[in-house]
Write a protein that holds these residues in place. Sequence first.
Motif, PDB file in Angstrom:
ATOM      1  N   GLU A 102       0.826  -1.203   0.000  1.00  0.00           N
ATOM      2  CA  GLU A 102       0.000   0.000   0.000  1.00  0.00           C
ATOM      3  C   GLU A 102       0.865   1.260   0.000  1.00  0.00           C
ATOM      4  O   GLU A 102       0.572   2.234  -0.702  1.00  0.00           O
ATOM      5  N   LEU A 103       1.955   1.214   0.770  1.00  0.00           N
ATOM      6  CA  LEU A 103       2.872   2.348   0.799  1.00  0.00           C
ATOM      7  C   LEU A 103       3.524   2.562  -0.569  1.00  0.00           C
ATOM      8  O   LEU A 103       3.670   3.695  -1.036  1.00  0.00           O
ATOM      9  N   GLU A 104       3.892   1.445  -1.208  1.00  0.00           N
ATOM     10  CA  GLU A 104       4.504   1.538  -2.528  1.00  0.00           C
ATOM     11  C   GLU A 104       3.510   2.091  -3.545  1.00  0.00           C
ATOM     12  O   GLU A 104       3.852   2.929  -4.383  1.00  0.00           O
ATOM     13  N   ARG A 105       2.256   1.598  -3.458  1.00  0.00           N
ATOM     14  CA  ARG A 105       1.215   2.105  -4.350  1.00  0.00           C
ATOM     15  C   ARG A 105       0.991   3.594  -4.117  1.00  0.00           C
ATOM     16  O   ARG A 105       0.859   4.376  -5.066  1.00  0.00           O
ATOM     17  N   SER A 106       0.962   3.978  -2.821  1.00  0.00           N
ATOM     18  CA  SER A 106       0.771   5.390  -2.489  1.00  0.00           C
ATOM     19  C   SER A 106       1.940   6.222  -3.005  1.00  0.00           C
ATOM     20  O   SER A 106       1.743   7.330  -3.521  1.00  0.00           O
TER      21      SER A 106
END
Length: 398
Positions: free
Chosen positions: A141-145
């Motif tokens: 999720e952090l990478e996507r964000s």
Amino acid sequence: MLEHTDEANLLIVDDLPENLLALDALLKGPGIHVHQAESAEQALELLLRHEFALAILDVQMPGMDGFQLAELMRSTERTKQIPIVFVSAAGRELDYAFKGYESGAVDFMQKPLDTHAVRSKVSVFVDLYRNRKRLARQLEELERSRREQEVLLDELRSTKVELENAVRMRDDFMSIVSHELKTPLNTLILEVQLRKLQLGRKNLAAFSDDKLQQMVDKDERQIQSLIRLIDDMLDVSRIRTGKLSIRPTQVDLGKLVASVVENFAPQMEASGCTLLFQRPEPVIGLWDEFRIEQVLANLLTNAMRYGAGKPVQVNVSTTAAGACIEVRDHGIGISQKSLARIFCQFERAEGSESSAGLGLGLFIAEQIIKAHSGRIQVESEEGKGALFRVLLPLNAGA
């Protein structure tokens, strides 16, 4: 409080069905799915199909034993991270535990199994598995964000550049407009002041029929110049708001072009350009007569402005796809750098002695031709003039 958001798969391997049933009953719980295998071969099949939080292997099995299965698991990328717990009924004197740890085990349990100890150990590994999955999701999720933020930053940078360009274009536009509007206005003002001076001196000879006609012609040219500048600005506004419309009627393109050429002939002659045109056979189609005339006027104005006093040729013909208008001059030509942006707003040819105009003529011309589902092309080299070609479908009104 433990959340069972991730189902944990457990693998138990034992060659005795009763041991599997007992261990299955012991391990079952919320969010836990137990997979049974009675041999190492069955276990390998399950390992290929599922992701496991823990593998509990019986050491003593016919064929491939638990240690050999563990070594296979450790040598395979897909299964090497699965925690392994060995179970054995053999005595401690056989030192199975030491061999089990060498095979990559994280724990070793002796039969008969302690129910509380088994549940506690399995619970620890299940919690570790779920936490690892939760962490992996958070990282994903952090990478996507991060990727979304990068996209937004790129968009913001692009928007910033566009805004800076828009501000620059606005400033350039206002500078050009103020200059271009002042030129005919200053001429008119000077003419008015001169006539006022002549009238003040009672010099009526300055207003003879010939001179009065010259004054009127000069005034008309300046007024037409102002009207043309204002019309160009209005057309750009219509284009930007998607309100540029065409009103097609049946038109003889040859006749229309002949009329425009005839009107331009005096201006061409005054600038030293010879206008060459041979009226073609009728070319009938559905076009907006006023707009096509506007396009041709822009092309002839450019040819006159940048034609260096050399002949300008105009041709009208039919093609397999429709009609074609060509305007060729033999003037200063257009550089390759300018060709790439000649149809953009506020662009004017480099190297011209005259910088008249708002740099909107070709931009408007292209938009008008596009509104007719046609194309406008340009071929040019520096010092060798330019050829503008307008291609129009016969039934643009459709």
